[in-house]
Design a protein around this motif. Structure first.
Motif, PDB file in Angstrom:
ATOM      1  N   LEU A 157      32.807  88.362  45.633  1.00  0.00           N
ATOM      2  CA  LEU A 157      33.739  88.798  44.384  1.00  0.00           C
ATOM      3  C   LEU A 157      34.451  87.611  43.980  1.00  0.00           C
ATOM      4  O   LEU A 157      34.870  87.444  42.886  1.00  0.00           O
ATOM      5  CB  LEU A 157      34.781  89.803  44.910  1.00  0.00           C
ATOM      6  N   ARG A 158      34.577  86.543  44.759  1.00  0.00           N
ATOM      7  CA  ARG A 158      35.264  85.171  44.406  1.00  0.00           C
ATOM      8  C   ARG A 158      34.498  84.298  43.613  1.00  0.00           C
ATOM      9  O   ARG A 158      34.701  83.456  43.146  1.00  0.00           O
ATOM     10  CB  ARG A 158      35.845  84.498  45.874  1.00  0.00           C
ATOM     11  N   LYS A 159      33.200  84.753  43.747  1.00  0.00           N
ATOM     12  CA  LYS A 159      32.148  83.755  43.040  1.00  0.00           C
ATOM     13  C   LYS A 159      31.736  84.294  41.754  1.00  0.00           C
ATOM     14  O   LYS A 159      31.099  83.535  40.818  1.00  0.00           O
ATOM     15  CB  LYS A 159      30.817  83.822  43.983  1.00  0.00           C
ATOM     16  N   GLN A 160      31.852  85.618  41.689  1.00  0.00           N
ATOM     17  CA  GLN A 160      31.037  85.905  40.447  1.00  0.00           C
ATOM     18  C   GLN A 160      31.854  87.371  40.109  1.00  0.00           C
ATOM     19  O   GLN A 160      32.439  88.176  40.937  1.00  0.00           O
ATOM     20  CB  GLN A 160      29.671  86.355  40.337  1.00  0.00           C
ATOM     21  N   PRO A 161      32.015  88.029  38.899  1.00  0.00           N
ATOM     22  CA  PRO A 161      32.794  89.064  38.509  1.00  0.00           C
ATOM     23  C   PRO A 161      31.690  90.146  38.583  1.00  0.00           C
ATOM     24  O   PRO A 161      30.735  90.141  38.420  1.00  0.00           O
ATOM     25  CB  PRO A 161      32.920  88.638  36.819  1.00  0.00           C
ATOM     26  N   PHE A 162      32.482  91.423  38.929  1.00  0.00           N
ATOM     27  CA  PHE A 162      32.099  92.535  38.839  1.00  0.00           C
ATOM     28  C   PHE A 162      32.925  93.481  38.107  1.00  0.00           C
ATOM     29  O   PHE A 162      34.163  93.278  38.050  1.00  0.00           O
ATOM     30  CB  PHE A 162      31.769  93.208  40.308  1.00  0.00           C
ATOM     31  N   ASP A 163      32.264  94.647  37.379  1.00  0.00           N
ATOM     32  CA  ASP A 163      33.018  95.734  36.694  1.00  0.00           C
ATOM     33  C   ASP A 163      33.508  96.815  37.586  1.00  0.00           C
ATOM     34  O   ASP A 163      34.551  97.409  37.330  1.00  0.00           O
ATOM     35  CB  ASP A 163      32.159  96.133  35.770  1.00  0.00           C
ATOM     36  N   LEU A 164      33.021  96.974  38.946  1.00  0.00           N
ATOM     37  CA  LEU A 164      33.381  98.083  39.440  1.00  0.00           C
ATOM     38  C   LEU A 164      32.508  97.991  40.914  1.00  0.00           C
ATOM     39  O   LEU A 164      31.695  97.175  41.170  1.00  0.00           O
ATOM     40  CB  LEU A 164      32.606  99.545  38.824  1.00  0.00           C
ATOM     41  N   VAL A 165      33.556  98.635  41.708  1.00  0.00           N
ATOM     42  CA  VAL A 165      33.173  98.183  43.449  1.00  0.00           C
ATOM     43  C   VAL A 165      33.249  99.715  43.991  1.00  0.00           C
ATOM     44  O   VAL A 165      34.067 100.514  43.918  1.00  0.00           O
ATOM     45  CB  VAL A 165      34.310  97.229  44.003  1.00  0.00           C
ATOM     46  N   MET A 190      26.492  95.377  32.422  1.00  0.00           N
ATOM     47  CA  MET A 190      27.664  95.590  33.480  1.00  0.00           C
ATOM     48  C   MET A 190      27.118  95.776  34.972  1.00  0.00           C
ATOM     49  O   MET A 190      26.106  96.254  34.787  1.00  0.00           O
ATOM     50  CB  MET A 190      28.461  97.182  32.993  1.00  0.00           C
ATOM     51  N   GLU A 191      28.031  95.192  35.705  1.00  0.00           N
ATOM     52  CA  GLU A 191      27.453  95.454  37.205  1.00  0.00           C
ATOM     53  C   GLU A 191      28.351  95.940  38.159  1.00  0.00           C
ATOM     54  O   GLU A 191      29.791  95.745  37.937  1.00  0.00           O
ATOM     55  CB  GLU A 191      26.721  94.129  37.470  1.00  0.00           C
ATOM     56  N   GLY A 192      27.813  96.796  38.974  1.00  0.00           N
ATOM     57  CA  GLY A 192      28.631  97.204  40.106  1.00  0.00           C
ATOM     58  C   GLY A 192      28.299  96.714  41.380  1.00  0.00           C
ATOM     59  O   GLY A 192      27.061  96.178  41.689  1.00  0.00           O
ATOM     60  N   LEU A 193      29.134  96.560  42.476  1.00  0.00           N
ATOM     61  CA  LEU A 193      28.805  96.029  43.566  1.00  0.00           C
ATOM     62  C   LEU A 193      29.038  97.112  44.851  1.00  0.00           C
ATOM     63  O   LEU A 193      30.236  97.965  44.645  1.00  0.00           O
ATOM     64  CB  LEU A 193      30.085  94.923  44.098  1.00  0.00           C
ATOM     65  N   ILE A 194      28.180  97.288  45.588  1.00  0.00           N
ATOM     66  CA  ILE A 194      28.063  98.541  46.649  1.00  0.00           C
ATOM     67  C   ILE A 194      28.356  97.454  47.955  1.00  0.00           C
ATOM     68  O   ILE A 194      27.630  96.781  48.188  1.00  0.00           O
ATOM     69  CB  ILE A 194      26.834  98.976  46.620  1.00  0.00           C
ATOM     70  N   VAL A 195      29.441  98.202  48.704  1.00  0.00           N
ATOM     71  CA  VAL A 195      29.863  97.869  49.914  1.00  0.00           C
ATOM     72  C   VAL A 195      29.410  98.699  50.963  1.00  0.00           C
ATOM     73  O   VAL A 195      30.254  99.690  51.194  1.00  0.00           O
ATOM     74  CB  VAL A 195      31.146  97.256  50.090  1.00  0.00           C
ATOM     75  N   GLU A 196      28.389  98.719  51.601  1.00  0.00           N
ATOM     76  CA  GLU A 196      27.882 100.148  52.444  1.00  0.00           C
ATOM     77  C   GLU A 196      27.062  99.347  53.435  1.00  0.00           C
ATOM     78  O   GLU A 196      26.107  98.826  53.465  1.00  0.00           O
ATOM     79  CB  GLU A 196      27.277 100.853  51.565  1.00  0.00           C
ATOM     80  N   PRO A 197      27.486  99.868  54.843  1.00  0.00           N
ATOM     81  CA  PRO A 197      26.891  99.385  55.974  1.00  0.00           C
ATOM     82  C   PRO A 197      25.073  99.812  56.195  1.00  0.00           C
ATOM     83  O   PRO A 197      24.327  99.286  56.822  1.00  0.00           O
ATOM     84  CB  PRO A 197      27.730  99.750  57.210  1.00  0.00           C
ATOM     85  N   ARG A 244      42.082  91.618  41.268  1.00  0.00           N
ATOM     86  CA  ARG A 244      43.115  92.817  41.531  1.00  0.00           C
ATOM     87  C   ARG A 244      42.998  94.012  40.449  1.00  0.00           C
ATOM     88  O   ARG A 244      43.490  95.126  40.645  1.00  0.00           O
ATOM     89  CB  ARG A 244      44.596  92.302  41.454  1.00  0.00           C
ATOM     90  N   GLN A 245      42.372  93.774  39.349  1.00  0.00           N
ATOM     91  CA  GLN A 245      42.130  94.850  38.466  1.00  0.00           C
ATOM     92  C   GLN A 245      40.943  95.553  38.463  1.00  0.00           C
ATOM     93  O   GLN A 245      40.616  96.466  37.656  1.00  0.00           O
ATOM     94  CB  GLN A 245      42.160  94.178  37.020  1.00  0.00           C
ATOM     95  N   ILE A 246      39.941  95.255  39.594  1.00  0.00           N
ATOM     96  CA  ILE A 246      38.728  95.993  39.435  1.00  0.00           C
ATOM     97  C   ILE A 246      39.023  97.394  39.845  1.00  0.00           C
ATOM     98  O   ILE A 246      39.504  97.488  41.235  1.00  0.00           O
ATOM     99  CB  ILE A 246      37.909  95.022  40.364  1.00  0.00           C
ATOM    100  N   PRO A 247      38.421  98.263  39.411  1.00  0.00           N
ATOM    101  CA  PRO A 247      38.436  99.639  39.926  1.00  0.00           C
ATOM    102  C   PRO A 247      37.674  99.514  41.285  1.00  0.00           C
ATOM    103  O   PRO A 247      36.524  99.259  41.490  1.00  0.00           O
ATOM    104  CB  PRO A 247      37.909 100.463  38.594  1.00  0.00           C
TER     105      PRO A 247
END
Length: 426
Positions: free
Chosen positions: A40-48, A1-8, A73-76
């Motif tokens: 996110l359009r290129k690969q799936p993530f379980d959590l953002v 499982m993999e999460g994406l971090i969006v942080e400056p 739309r379903q990604i938490p």
């Protein structure tokens, strides 16, 4: 499982990544909302995980874009913020954010991630094991068991080969027999591994096994630095349980050390620019001044103040103003030596502490930086800066506050003359 971090903030990216990975998710990090949406359009993530304020949008806008795409739309979405404004938090929930944590609640983020991992997927065993065993049949059988459980296994037949590999590669566990052929038996191997000077290797657990079941042997091995002992013949379930426990403990310790180092870095660094902050400067400067006085070393203080910066924020917005500050900070870092200090003191004001540099040489450095900022056009804007210089003299009784005040007076003189100038306190 993999999460994406969006942080400056790159520093907080690392801290948040450590907390999330402690909960069982792998992570990737990006700095802006547009980067995240493209990924996110290129690969799936379980959590953002997303910061409330990004360089190009806020979390509410990011979440709205995410919910508008059928693929995502379903990604938490978990928002991480230091803002407690209820109206803004409610807006984030309305836009599709599913959970909100304060930035300092790293333990809660780890717990949330662990619960999410348990609920949404099974956590497989992982880790790299150094396995030292001179019996081909035993090595083949044990290696197969470990690999089938998800571990990566590097097998060597002698202690000498194992030690060489241990020094070269990163391992989560060392598994070694006591009765080995060659110059080094298991005792010598354990002792050699524990006496290596590499600090990054000192907490790697050692699991030893032998046909010998005497208490004296076990005590001696534990005294030499082994973490656990298993008697042959190996029972598969027992071996896997001990291996899992040791590797899990090692990874948790790695995370704790990483988090501690990152917390120390956060305490010293400005989150926006990555430069040192004013607190670090106020601690470091007096020792630099003492060193300069004791060893007759020239040292100069340079204050850099962006001209008319408030108008940038007022006319173009704070996100663009932040970009200007980041680009200028990057230029300052590239313009000084490794032994010098660059800090963001307050707002649009930066400070450079230049060792082995008198006022004349500091003025040359400042003039080069002034021209570079003038030609930089950060965030496609025209920007200039004023510079004030004060030399820390060897025979002076002035403290850092007085030197700083003198450099700031030089700044005021430069800005009263129209700005975009370098002034030195004589």
């Amino acid at each position: 499982m993999e999460g994406l971090i969006v942080e400056p903030s790159r520093t907080y990216q690392k801290l948040l990544s450590s907390a999330i990975e402690s909960g069982g998710l792998e992570t990737q990090q990006v700095s802006s909302g547009s980067e995240a949406l493209m990924l996110l359009r290129k690969q799936p993530f379980d959590l953002v995980f997303v910061a409330m304020h990004l360089q190009d949008m806020d979390a509410s806008m990011f979440s709205s874009h995410l919910r508008a795409d059928l693929r995502t739309r379903q990604i938490p979405v978990v928002m991480v913020t230091s803002n407690e404004d209820k109206k803004l938090l409610d807006e984030a929930f309305s836009a599709g954010v599913t959970e909100i944590f304060a930035k300092h609640e790293l333990d809660k983020i780890t717990s949330y991630t662990a619960q999410f991992s348990r609920k949404n997927g099974s956590k497989t065993m992982s880790g790299r094991i150094l396995y030292i065993e001179d019996s081909p049949s035993a090595a083949s059988m044990t290696s197969a068991v470990l690999r089938e459980s998800g571990y990566t296994v590097d097998h060597f037949a002698s202690g000498e080969e194992g030690i060489a590999a241990f020094q070269k590669y990163a391992y989560d566990l060392v598994l070694t027999d006591i009765l080995l052929k060659g110059k080094l038996n298991g005792y010598g191997t354990v002792k050699a591994l524990r006496h290596l000077e590499d600090e990054s290797k000192k907490y790697v657990p050692l699991l030893v096994f032998s046909v010998l079941d005497e208490v004296a042997h076990k005590v001696e091995l534990l005294r030499l630095g082994a973490n656990d002992y298993v008697t042959k013949p190996l029972i598969q379930e027992e071996l896997l349980a001990r291996v899992s426990n040791l590797i899990t403990s090692k990874k948790l310790l790695d995370k704790a050390i990483t988090q501690q180092n990152l917390l120390q870095e956060l305490a010293m660094k400005d989150p926006l620019t990555g430069l040192y902050n004013r607190y670090f400067l106020m601690e470091a400067a007096p020792s630099k001044m003492c060193e300069a006085a004791r060893y007759d070393i020239p040292c100069s203080l340079v204050i850099v103040n962006m001209d008319q910066f408030k108008s940038v924020n007022e006319n173009y917005g704070h996100p663009r103003g932040d970009t200007v500050l980041r680009e200028v900070a990057s230029l300052l870092t590239k313009s000084i030596r490794q032994e010098d200090i660059a800090a963001r003191f307050d707002g649009e004001e930066f400070v450079l502490l230049l060792s082995h540099c008198n006022a004349s040489n500091a003025a040359i450095v400042a003039e080069k930086i002034r021209k570079s900022i003038e030609n930089l056009h950060p965030s496609d804007l025209d920007a200039t800066a004023s510079f004030g210089i004060a030399e820390i003299r060897q025979d002076s009784t002035e403290n850092f506050s007085e030197i700083f005040k003198a450099a700031r007076e030089a700044i005021r003189q430069a800005q009263s003359n129209g700005g975009n100038q370098v002034m030195t306190r004589l």
